[in-house]
Design a protein around this motif. Structure first.
Motif, PDB file in Angstrom:
ATOM      1  N   HIS A 120      47.748  36.836  41.845  1.00 62.82           N
ATOM      2  CA  HIS A 120      47.126  36.777  42.697  1.00 62.82           C
ATOM      3  C   HIS A 120      45.899  35.789  42.929  1.00 62.82           C
ATOM      4  O   HIS A 120      45.200  35.519  43.787  1.00 62.82           O
ATOM      5  N   ALA A 121      45.187  36.094  41.380  1.00 65.97           N
ATOM      6  CA  ALA A 121      43.930  35.468  41.348  1.00 65.97           C
ATOM      7  C   ALA A 121      43.566  34.110  41.512  1.00 65.97           C
ATOM      8  O   ALA A 121      44.630  33.194  40.949  1.00 65.97           O
ATOM      9  N   ASN A 122      42.729  33.452  41.679  1.00 65.04           N
ATOM     10  CA  ASN A 122      42.259  32.157  41.657  1.00 65.04           C
ATOM     11  C   ASN A 122      41.996  31.763  40.099  1.00 65.04           C
ATOM     12  O   ASN A 122      41.114  32.551  39.576  1.00 65.04           O
ATOM     13  N   SER A 154      42.563  41.451  41.878  1.00 63.51           N
ATOM     14  CA  SER A 154      42.657  39.938  41.581  1.00 63.51           C
ATOM     15  C   SER A 154      42.613  39.395  43.058  1.00 63.51           C
ATOM     16  O   SER A 154      42.149  38.192  43.032  1.00 63.51           O
ATOM     17  N   LYS A 155      42.833  39.991  43.964  1.00 62.13           N
ATOM     18  CA  LYS A 155      42.826  39.390  45.072  1.00 62.13           C
ATOM     19  C   LYS A 155      41.365  39.430  45.687  1.00 62.13           C
ATOM     20  O   LYS A 155      41.274  38.539  46.662  1.00 62.13           O
ATOM     21  N   SER A 166      34.108  40.149  45.032  1.00 62.32           N
ATOM     22  CA  SER A 166      34.101  38.819  45.275  1.00 62.32           C
ATOM     23  C   SER A 166      33.110  38.085  44.770  1.00 62.32           C
ATOM     24  O   SER A 166      33.369  36.647  44.710  1.00 62.32           O
ATOM     25  N   VAL A 201      40.263  29.802  37.611  1.00 63.62           N
ATOM     26  CA  VAL A 201      39.266  28.886  37.764  1.00 63.62           C
ATOM     27  C   VAL A 201      39.174  27.896  36.685  1.00 63.62           C
ATOM     28  O   VAL A 201      38.994  26.660  36.712  1.00 63.62           O
ATOM     29  N   ALA A 205      48.074  26.569  37.046  1.00 56.97           N
ATOM     30  CA  ALA A 205      46.714  26.184  37.501  1.00 56.97           C
ATOM     31  C   ALA A 205      46.515  24.863  37.165  1.00 56.97           C
ATOM     32  O   ALA A 205      45.485  24.339  36.539  1.00 56.97           O
ATOM     33  N   ALA A 259      42.726  23.519  37.617  1.00 57.23           N
ATOM     34  CA  ALA A 259      41.514  24.497  37.215  1.00 57.23           C
ATOM     35  C   ALA A 259      40.772  23.397  36.433  1.00 57.23           C
ATOM     36  O   ALA A 259      41.060  22.338  35.967  1.00 57.23           O
ATOM     37  N   THR A 267      33.539  36.615  38.409  1.00 56.77           N
ATOM     38  CA  THR A 267      34.445  35.961  37.587  1.00 56.77           C
ATOM     39  C   THR A 267      35.036  36.898  36.454  1.00 56.77           C
ATOM     40  O   THR A 267      34.099  37.145  35.779  1.00 56.77           O
ATOM     41  N   ARG A 285      36.067  36.410  42.759  1.00 57.99           N
ATOM     42  CA  ARG A 285      35.907  35.102  42.851  1.00 57.99           C
ATOM     43  C   ARG A 285      37.006  34.097  42.171  1.00 57.99           C
ATOM     44  O   ARG A 285      37.387  33.371  42.508  1.00 57.99           O
ATOM     45  N   GLY A 286      37.300  34.824  40.764  1.00 63.65           N
ATOM     46  CA  GLY A 286      38.551  34.202  40.174  1.00 63.65           C
ATOM     47  C   GLY A 286      38.465  34.686  38.873  1.00 63.65           C
ATOM     48  O   GLY A 286      37.778  35.765  38.582  1.00 63.65           O
TER      49      GLY A 286
END
Length: 452
Positions: free
Chosen positions: A172-174, A152-153, A66, A176, A188, A191, A69, A156-157
């Motif tokens: 599922h990833a954030n 991906s979950k 977590s 960034v 995104a 972003a 990136t 951090r992203g």
């Protein structure tokens, strides 16, 4: 090659701003099995890359994914994607090292390690940048310790470079940030930074953003010459040494800024970029030894596509780009016959888990009068043994075939000269347009997304 001869083979000291722990391994070799040694890259960039890869894997083992990136390009793994990802990961780490929120970031090459040497130009550029042979400094898809859908979950992203939207396995990833030189596909919207701009090379946009942010810092971090020269290499090969029709003002101006910080700072920009383009393009064309399987996986891109069908909600598409005609590719099989092309192709697409495969071939046809013509081919196949049965495969083949033949992009397709020898759910066309994957892929994807 005067620009490369001017390369200074000095080992730069590690940056005090580096956020990753420095490697304590010897600079010249790593102790191998049975006491043998193998060479390791020299210089700050190789050291940092190797230490970052180690730190990421250590943190994953400790349940700290977590904190990370991942910066990733597209799955084709060309020099632009590779360099853009490495550049932005380096920048994220070093630009935040002295802040209250330092970022841990690592570049991911979305290709398996065994496919990296299928791009000789990448190998040459990495060698010139004094990276460890065998690409041990780099994190590749087959080295990820966890499936992307799960990983991906936890991250951090992710940051997308040279890639407009994430593959389904990273959905599922954030997200960034996104920096890309292709069409904005709406991913995104929040972003930051989120940059879509036309340029010959995505590395241009990444490097420009990096330099803008670097020059705004109270104190600049150390920028290794090896990375700067890798950036110039990526821009050079994508822009034809800054002379192709794709070259933009951004490519030229960013190259000037990068050159001024590099070991080639006292040389003429045009000379440097021309030399790099010549050397790397020569390497890029050195693929005559590759067999058909190598050519299929050398520049392979694919993803899962959602459909309205309740029976088959997802379909897997795969796209290969090959710089040889179908006739020449057939000669690269063991039996040098048409059936063997499809046998090798079937083995590869089975391994890749693909339902629909599109091979995009481009080549030059030479005529007796000395003239030559640029031609392209499209090879369509649909399997019935992955997610779909025979009836569904027949339906999908008909749908995609009609979408290609009735396209609205002005691509006039003609049946290949041996099309009457093809089997069920196989088709090959020839065309004279300049349409490549950027135009063909959306046609296929839109057709599949409407299949029910």
């Amino acid at each position: 090659m005067k620009a490369l001869r001017a390369l200074i083979p000095a080992i730069l000291a590690a940056s005090p701003a580096a956020a990753m722990p420095q490697s304590h391994l010897p600079k010249q070799a790593i102790l191998g099995a049975f006491g043998r040694t193998r060479p390791v890259g020299v210089g700050h960039f190789s050291e940092w890359s190797r230490a970052t890869k180690k730190a990421f894997l250590v943190d994953w083992q400790a349940g700290k994914a977590s904190e990370w990136t991942i910066v990733e390009g597209n799955e084709g793994g060309d020099m632009d994607s590779m360099t853009a990802a490495l550049t932005w990961a380096y920048h994220l780490v070093h630009s935040t090292a002295n802040s209250s929120h330092p970022i841990k970031a690592i570049a991911l090459l979305q290709t398996p390690s065994h496919a990296l040497d299928l791009r000789p130009e990448n190998k040459l550029a990495l060698d010139n940048s004094q990276m460890t042979p065998g690409h041990e400094d780099l994190l590749t898809m087959d080295e990820l310790p966890e499936d992307p859908e799960t990983l991906s979950k936890k991250l951090r992203g992710i940051v997308l470079v040279d890639h407009a939207e994430p593959l389904r396995k990273w959905s599922h990833a954030n997200i960034v940030s996104i920096i890309d030189h292709h069409k904005d596909r709406g991913a995104a919207p929040d972003a930051e930074p989120r940059i879509f701009e036309t340029a010959a090379s995505c590395t241009t946009l990444v490097a420009r953003q990096m330099l803008d942010e670097l020059e705004d810092l109270d104190q600049e971090y150390h920028m290794p010459h090896e990375l700067l020269e890798l950036i110039l290499s990526a821009i050079a090969i994508d822009s034809g040494g800054l002379t192709s029709d794709k070259t933009t003002k951004a490519d030229i101006e960013t190259s000037k800024r990068v050159l001024a910080r590099s070991a080639w700072a006292k040389q003429d920009l045009e000379d440097v970029m021309e030399d790099l383009d010549d050397e790397l393009t020569k390497a890029q064309k050195d693929i005559g030894r590759f067999d058909l399987r190598d050519l299929l996986r050398r520049d392979w891109k694919g993803d899962l596509i959602d459909t309205p069908s309740p029976r088959t909600p997802t379909v897997s598409l795969g796209f290969a780009s090959i710089p040889y005609s179908m006739d020449d590719q057939i000669l690269k099989t063991d039996f040098a016959e048409l059936f063997d092309w499809f046998a090798v192709h079937a083995a590869w697409t089975a391994e890749a888990g693909v339902d629909i495969s599109i091979c995009l071939n481009k080549y030059k046809k030479h005529y007796k009068d000395g003239s030559k013509e640029k031609l392209r081919e499209i090879v369509l196949t649909v399997r019935d043994d992955v997610r779909i049965d025979q009836d569904q495969a027949d339906s999908l083949f008909k749908l995609v075939k009609e979408a290609l033949e009735n396209n609205t992009e002005g691509i006039a397709l003609e049946p290949w000269h041996r099309a009457d020898e093809l089997s069920n759910r196989q088709m090959v066309w020839t065309h004279r347009s300049g349409a490549g994957r950027k135009l063909i892929r959306p046609i296929v994807e839109e057709a599949v997304m409407g299949w029910d």
